[in-house]
Scaffold this active site. Structure first.
Site, PDB file in Angstrom:
ATOM      1  CG  ASP A  90      -1.666   1.353   1.291  1.00 13.56           C
ATOM      2  OD1 ASP A  90      -2.436   1.640   0.370  1.00 13.56           O
ATOM      3  OD2 ASP A  90      -1.421   2.123   2.237  1.00 13.56           O
ATOM      4  CB  SER A 145      -5.506   2.115   0.076  1.00 11.97           C
ATOM      5  OG  SER A 145      -4.726   2.988   0.826  1.00 11.97           O
TER       6      SER A 145
HETATM    7  N1  URA Z   1      -6.620   6.842   2.744  1.00 10.32           N
HETATM    8  C1  URA Z   1      -5.863   5.757   2.493  1.00 10.32           C
HETATM    9  O1  URA Z   1      -5.211   5.226   3.364  1.00 10.32           O
HETATM   10  N2  URA Z   1      -5.844   5.282   1.222  1.00 10.32           N
HETATM   11  C2  URA Z   1      -6.552   5.825   0.221  1.00 10.32           C
HETATM   12  O2  URA Z   1      -6.499   5.341  -0.887  1.00 10.32           O
HETATM   13  C3  URA Z   1      -7.326   6.956   0.505  1.00 10.32           C
HETATM   14  C4  URA Z   1      -7.354   7.442   1.785  1.00 10.32           C
END
Ligand code: URA
Length: 429
Positions: free
Chosen positions: A161, A183
């Site tokens: 991520d 994410s």
């Molecule tokens: N916050 C996150 O951690 N990821 C995203 O894609 C959007 C907001």
């Protein structure tokens, strides 16, 4: 399977299978799949979406790209809250110790602010000495001592991520529901929690400007959590005006302390209590008689504040050293009398960014002391010349630009204005 065949399949609108998603994410994390192929897949996902099953597979693949905290290593029932981000959203800071005071454990991994949206880590770092970068063994100490800890994402948690989010930021692929869901949930599910409450923001100061998009995101988050065997609920809450009366890092810590002392603004205090009730409900944490727990009791008896003090100490922070203060306080006067009909979250966020409270790009440094306080909120009466807000400045901003931004943020109506509820919808699994 070659990466380009997987990209091609998604480009043409077909569903990817579990193995394809797993291989692609593993290859990207290890550096075998380059950024340009990951960007192409992200864009194909942006245009063609993903089914709930694909989104859950992507979440799992990203979660498994790094370390997953073993739930048995953390005591008690573990519950967390995640907000999709807004202006003046300091709720995590009073919420974690409040829920810990009610008997649950809150292992919270938070983020930094980017653009107009503030970040919990930046706010906490305005407390002198507070360390957000604890290692995993260090993270267990506050959890065992006081039932809550708030840290930053470590290099080991969901590294896919970390890499992919930076790539999405520069390839125009951030606003995709499956990519946002995977994410957020890959990081949250790696915390070793039993239950999660999501605060999906909706309005001018949020990712999701309209209720339809907010609903889709909330549904995606709840469904993915459920598919991964966790208890997850979502609240959709208004972000057309900032939360509370203070925006800016140290100013938001001050408001959090007020909430913990039972003296916060009605909206931020109310949302803290509503989210605490929801966290305790999904985590099935009851009072001693087995009944519904009332978190307000723990704000009023000082036990939540005590938990916060303990947590800050465990993170090497020193509340007695005081919070940073800006050099100049400037009142921003109302141009006429009436009732506040607009206090626009996005414009207030921009004003705060102009003052130096946020960062335009990830490498920018921030000024913890600056921001905006004493914000007047929608529906409140105001007399000409009374302050609509107070600017906390260290003199580095472009004054004319700042005042123009604040002028567009507020609107005053001659007639009383109806207010809308803060909690717009609740979505349970
Ligand atoms: N916050 C996150 O951690 N990821 C995203 O894609 C959007 C907001």
């Amino acid at each position: 399977m070659l990466p380009q065949w997987i990209i091609e399949k998604k480009r043409d609108g077909a569903e990817l299978d579990t193995q394809e998603i797993r291989e692609f994410i593993a290859g990207y994390t290890q550096g075998d799949i380059p950024d340009y192929q990951m960007s192409a897949l992200a864009m194909a996902i942006y245009f063609n979406g993903m089914s709930p099953r694909e989104t859950a597979d992507l979440t799992l693949a990203m979660m498994n790209s790094g370390k997953v905290i073993e739930p048995d290593n953390i005591p008690g029932t573990k519950v967390d809250k995640h907000s999709t981000g807004g202006i003046g959203d300091k709720i995590s800071i009073p919420l974690a110790p409040l829920v810990a005071a009610c008997g649950a454990t809150v292992p919270m991994i938070s983020g930094r602010g980017l653009g107009i949206t503030g970040g919990t880590l930046d706010k906490l770092e305005s407390i002198p000495g507070y360390r957000v970068g604890l290692s995993e063994p260090e993270f267990f100490h506050p959890l065992e001592t006081c039932g809550c800890s708030m840290i930053g994402q470590t290099a080991e948690i969901a590294p896919a991520d970390k890499k992919l989010y930076a790539l999405r930021d520069v390839t125009a692929t951030v606003p995709s529901i499956p990519l946002i869901v995977s994410s957020i949930m890959s990081k949250k599910m790696a915390e070793g929690i039993d239950a999660l409450v999501l605060d999906v923001k909706c309005g001018s100061g949020a990712f999701m400007k309209g209720i339809e998009d907010a609903r889709l995101l909330a549904q995606g988050l709840v469904d993915t959590g459920k598919a991964m065997g966790k208890k997850v609920t979502a609240l959709i809450t208004d972000m057309n005006q900032p939360l509370g009366r203070n925006v800016g890092n140290a100013l938001e810590i001050q408001e959090s302390l007020d909430i913990l002392n039972g003296k916060g603004p009605a909206d931020s205090q109310g949302l803290t209590l509503s989210l605490a009730e929801e966290m305790l409900r999904v985590a099935e944490v009851h009072d001693l008689g087995g009944g519904v727990m009332d978190p307000a009791l723990h704000l009023n008896d000082g036990s939540a504040f005590e938990k916060f003090e303990q947590m800050v100490k465990c993170h090497s922070g020193d509340l007695s050293a005081g919070l940073p203060k800006a050099g100049n306080l400037i009142e921003f006067p109302a141009p006429k009398s009436g009732f506040i009909s607009k206090c626009d979250a996005e414009q207030i966020g921009r004003a705060s960014l102009l003052l130096g409270a946020g960062r335009a790009k990830t490498t920018d440094s921030i000024d913890h002391a600056v921001g905006i306080s004493n914000l007047r909120k929608i529906g409140e009466p105001i007399e000409k010349g009374q302050p609509l807000c107070v600017i906390h400045s260290n003199g580095h901003e472009h004054k004319q630009h700042l005042f123009q931004t604040l002028e567009t943020a507020f609107r005053i109506s001659p007639d009383p204005v109806e207010t809308t509820p803060l909690i717009l919808e609740v979505m349970q699994a």
